[in-house]
Design an enzyme around this catalytic site. Structure first.
Site, PDB file in Angstrom:
ATOM      1  N   HIS A 174       0.853  -1.186   0.000  1.00  0.00           N
ATOM      2  CA  HIS A 174       0.000   0.000   0.000  1.00  0.00           C
ATOM      3  C   HIS A 174       0.894   1.242   0.000  1.00  0.00           C
ATOM      4  CE1 HIS A 174      -3.820  -2.097   1.785  1.00  0.00           C
ATOM      5  NE2 HIS A 174      -3.301  -2.742   0.754  1.00  0.00           N
TER       6      HIS A 174
ATOM      7  N   GLU B 110       1.073   3.881   1.766  1.00  0.00           N
ATOM      8  CA  GLU B 110       1.609   4.308   3.057  1.00  0.00           C
ATOM      9  C   GLU B 110       2.744   3.395   3.512  1.00  0.00           C
ATOM     10  OE1 GLU B 110      -1.547   3.680   2.227  1.00  0.00           O
ATOM     11  OE2 GLU B 110      -2.963   4.934   3.340  1.00  0.00           O
TER      12      GLU B 110
ATOM     13  N   CYS C 216      -5.871   2.341   5.582  1.00  0.00           N
ATOM     14  CA  CYS C 216      -6.609   1.142   5.980  1.00  0.00           C
ATOM     15  C   CYS C 216      -6.011   0.625   7.297  1.00  0.00           C
ATOM     16  CB  CYS C 216      -6.523   0.086   4.875  1.00  0.00           C
ATOM     17  SG  CYS C 216      -4.914  -0.720   4.786  1.00  0.00           S
TER      18      CYS C 216
ATOM     19  N   CYS D 184      -2.281  -0.080   7.141  1.00  0.00           N
ATOM     20  CA  CYS D 184      -1.409   1.101   7.081  1.00  0.00           C
ATOM     21  C   CYS D 184      -1.418   1.876   8.395  1.00  0.00           C
ATOM     22  CB  CYS D 184      -1.822   1.991   5.912  1.00  0.00           C
ATOM     23  SG  CYS D 184      -1.524   1.176   4.323  1.00  0.00           S
TER      24      CYS D 184
HETATM   25 ZN    ZN Z   1      -3.415   0.408   3.470  1.00  0.00          ZN
END
Ligand code: ZN
Length: 160
Positions: free
Chosen positions: A57, A59, A87, A90
């Site tokens: 992801h 991040e 999310c 993250c």
């Molecule tokens: Zn994430």
């Protein structure tokens, strides 16, 4: 009427620009930057599909790059800025990295409209595990504590 914008706005726009450009390059529509002392020290874009890494992801990618940039696994004094609400994966990465603050632009509902529904993960963590679609069970072996005993016995360990 003031025309000044906060530094957060500039960094958020940078994250959004990264996210938008990443779509053209085959990645997901997410971007993030890590800021320290007012400077962007690392950037990240979603790389899940190009790298076959479900944890890539934006991040997480930005946090990994920031840690390499500062030569530390701790990002105290840093701000994680994301194009979209992080999310649970993250957010956990941000907690482990010990960033000072997280700021984001779009939220989980905006992401859900684009087909990225991590609302269901947020909701899952609020439910008892017996109700999860993913079975997660503890199975004790009698040796469960061995890794921790080895860790605690190691005088030169680096706590994190
Ligand atoms: Zn994430």
């Amino acid at each position: 009427m003031t025309t000044s914008v906060s530094p957060d706005h500039a960094w958020l726009r940078e994250s959004i620009g990264l996210a938008t450009r990443n779509v053209a390059e085959g990645g997901g529509p997410f971007g993030a930057v890590v800021v320290r002392d007012g400077l962007v020290i690392a950037t990240g874009t979603n790389q899940v599909t190009p790298t076959l890494d479900p944890t890539a992801h934006a991040e997480v990618v930005a946090i990994r790059a920031a840690c390499q940039a500062v030569g530390d696994f701790r990002l105290n004094g840093c701000v994680l800025v994301s194009s979209c609400e992080p999310c649970p994966l993250c957010l956990s990465a941000a907690l482990w990295a010990r960033v000072d603050r997280v700021v984001y632009a779009a939220d989980r509902h905006d992401a859900a409209r684009a087909g990225f529904d991590d609302r269901e993960f947020y909701e899952l963590f609020g439910k008892p595990r017996e109700q999860w679609s993913l079975p997660v069970h503890q199975v004790s072996t009698g040796e469960d504590d061995a890794p921790f005993e080895a860790w605690l016995a190691r005088a030169d360990r680096v706590d994190y």
